[in-house]
Design a protein around this motif. Structure first.
Motif, PDB file in Angstrom:
ATOM      1  N   THR A   1      41.032  34.060  49.309  1.00 49.91           N
ATOM      2  CA  THR A   1      41.427  35.413  48.933  1.00 49.91           C
ATOM      3  C   THR A   1      41.719  35.534  47.440  1.00 49.91           C
ATOM      4  N   ASN A   2      41.665  34.432  46.732  1.00 52.26           N
ATOM      5  CA  ASN A   2      41.802  34.442  45.279  1.00 52.26           C
ATOM      6  C   ASN A   2      40.574  35.119  44.668  1.00 52.26           C
ATOM      7  N   PRO A   3      40.714  35.816  43.527  1.00 52.03           N
ATOM      8  CA  PRO A   3      39.540  36.458  42.916  1.00 52.03           C
ATOM      9  C   PRO A   3      38.365  35.506  42.695  1.00 52.03           C
ATOM     10  N   VAL A   4      38.654  34.264  42.291  1.00 51.70           N
ATOM     11  CA  VAL A   4      37.572  33.286  42.116  1.00 51.70           C
ATOM     12  C   VAL A   4      36.914  32.992  43.457  1.00 51.70           C
TER      13      VAL A   4
ATOM     14  N   THR B   1      36.459  38.941  38.893  1.00 53.29           N
ATOM     15  CA  THR B   1      37.257  38.158  37.944  1.00 53.29           C
ATOM     16  C   THR B   1      37.304  38.792  36.552  1.00 53.29           C
ATOM     17  N   PHE B   2      36.927  40.052  36.457  1.00 50.82           N
ATOM     18  CA  PHE B   2      36.747  40.692  35.145  1.00 50.82           C
ATOM     19  C   PHE B   2      38.004  40.632  34.291  1.00 50.82           C
ATOM     20  N   THR B   3      39.176  40.745  34.898  1.00 51.23           N
ATOM     21  CA  THR B   3      40.420  40.814  34.126  1.00 51.23           C
ATOM     22  C   THR B   3      40.969  39.443  33.733  1.00 51.23           C
ATOM     23  N   ASP B   4      40.351  38.375  34.195  1.00 48.17           N
ATOM     24  CA  ASP B   4      40.839  37.021  33.920  1.00 48.17           C
ATOM     25  C   ASP B   4      39.803  36.258  33.107  1.00 48.17           C
ATOM     26  N   PRO B   5      40.027  36.075  31.810  1.00 47.67           N
ATOM     27  CA  PRO B   5      39.020  35.413  30.969  1.00 47.67           C
ATOM     28  C   PRO B   5      38.745  33.968  31.371  1.00 47.67           C
TER      29      PRO B   5
END
Length: 439
Positions: free
Chosen positions: A314-317, A131-135
């Motif tokens: 399959t979502n980043p979270v 999730t690094f790219t999504d604050p």
């Protein structure tokens, strides 16, 4: 090493501790089953009758008490109120471990505490990697950090009937240390809009509670009515002020528990302190009502069919939670245990194998109660990311339980054969049966 024996990781414990752990295992197993039933019921009702489920969860009731706005939804009452009872029991267990249990000795506590820290850090790092790219998504970094003690011990009780006692004791102690870290995370990272004045005023009923619990322990032990007439109101006021101060209300349960004496009063004929009495009285309510009700109102997610489930996992979270719990916990717990063992120039107990420790790491990936709470605190109850997080928590917990059943199930079969061989040898030698908890 100056004549001192080399340290042993997961060494055999004392008989008293063995008996205590066995009792906790039995009680937590029942709680885990009820938790599972509540979670399944929540998913069924949320998907078959969503209007009823979400309408019930969001139903508000309450009012202003002591200047504190307590008009909350049923879902928030469960998360902030009922779950505080669960955290009170966690606090009692923590204090017991620090005062008379395994955590009182630094050498004994070092391994499970480091293992718990590894089991928190590695899953959190894995989640952040996804999730690094999504604050916004990054706010859920602590979701895969917690192990659900009730679920984990329930699974262990089913598949680990012949596992050495040291493994079960280690899992319980590790889970207690894990809970301590989770409590610290909730207190420091998920507090909201702190109100210093209310936080300071919260100390008044808390100090009075501590004085009553410690100075009048003998009276409270012999007069049941006094525990509810004196102690309960102080606890409720402390909880309300903690909630109003911006610190999550469940922390109040831990603070109150830390004020309860573990040892019986000096000169008393009592066999147990107030902590044991309260734990015995409150645990049935926590395991049978508080935690299952919380699970019912927190685990329900409207999936929208198979496609909705696939989109969630399959979502980043979702991937961060699943990989963090299933893979991260196993690597973190077993890796940290191996590392601290090597750094201490210690050795694993000769009755055990490292695959046993790996199996405990896998079972540590069963995250439920605290993980669901952290998901709500991270994203807000009912938000899209919260729903994804909850689906991922349930999925990861099932996967971890299945994988642990394979790994520890094979080990359980191995230890069952070892016990049979030892029993045959004992019968041949005419050796009487005795308490010999392996490991």
């Amino acid at each position: 090493m100056n004549g001192q024996p080399a340290p042993v990781t997961l060494a055999r414990g004392a008989y008293a501790e063995f008996v205590r752990v066995q009792g906790i295992l039995r009680r937590e197993s029942v709680g885990g089953i009820l938790l599972l039933v509540a979670a399944v019921a929540a998913m069924l009702v949320a998907n078959l009758a969503p209007d009823f489920y979400f309408g019930l969860r969001d139903l508000h009731f309450g009012g202003t008490v002591l200047g504190v706005d307590l008009d909350l939804s049923l879902g928030h009452w469960a998360a902030d109120g009922l779950l505080a009872v669960f955290f009170f029991l966690v606090g009692l267990e923590l204090k017991h471990e620090f005062v008379v249990g395994d955590l009182r000795d630094f050498r004994t506590a070092l391994v499970p505490v480091v293992a718990a820290a590894g089991g928190v850090a590695v899953p959190a790092l894995i989640f952040l990697a996804f999730t690094f790219t999504d604050p916004v998504a990054r706010q859920g970094w602590a979701i895969p950090a917690a192990t659900d003690i009730a679920f984990a011990l329930a699974v262990l009780a089913v598949i680990g009937s012949h596992l050495p006692a040291a493994l079960r004791t280690f899992l319980l102690t590790l889970a207690v240390a894990d809970d301590l870290i989770a409590i610290a995370i909730i207190a420091f990272f998920y507090s909201r809009d702190l109100e210093p004045g209310l936080l300071l005023s919260d100390a008044i009923p808390l100090v009075i509670f501590a004085l009553v619990a410690n100075r009048a322990q003998g009276f409270l032990l012999t007069h049941t009515w006094a525990r509810w007439a004196l102690v309960l109101p102080l606890g409720v006021v402390t909880w309300a002020l903690t909630y109003a101060s911006g610190v999550h209300a469940t922390v109040a349960g831990v603070l109150l528990a830390f004020c309860v004496p573990v040892r019986p009063p000096r000169g008393s004929d009592a066999e147990h302190g107030l902590a044991s009495v309260l734990e015995h009285r409150i645990r049935p309510f926590s395991a049978g009502v508080a935690v299952p009700v919380f699970a019912f109102f927190s685990a329900g997610v409207a999936l929208g069919g198979w496609r909705g489930f696939v989109d969630a996992v399959t979502n980043p979270v979702g991937l961060g939670v699943i990989v963090g719990l299933v893979v991260g916990k196993a690597i973190g717990i077993s890796g940290a245990t191996w590392l601290v063992t090597r750094l201490r120039h210690a050795s694993l107990d000769p009755d055990l194998a490292w695959v046993d420790v790996f199996g405990l790491g896998v079972i540590g990936g069963i995250g439920f109660t605290v993980s669901l709470l952290v998901s709500e605190l991270s994203f807000g109850q009912g938000s899209a990311n919260d729903d994804i997080g909850k689906v991922a928590i349930l999925t990861a917990s099932v996967l971890a339980a299945l994988l642990a059943s394979v790994v520890l199930g094979l080990r359980n079969r191995h230890y069952r054969e070892v016990e049979r061989a030892e029993q045959v040898d004992a019968d041949a030698d005419g050796t009487p049966d005795a308490f010999q908890p392996r490991g």
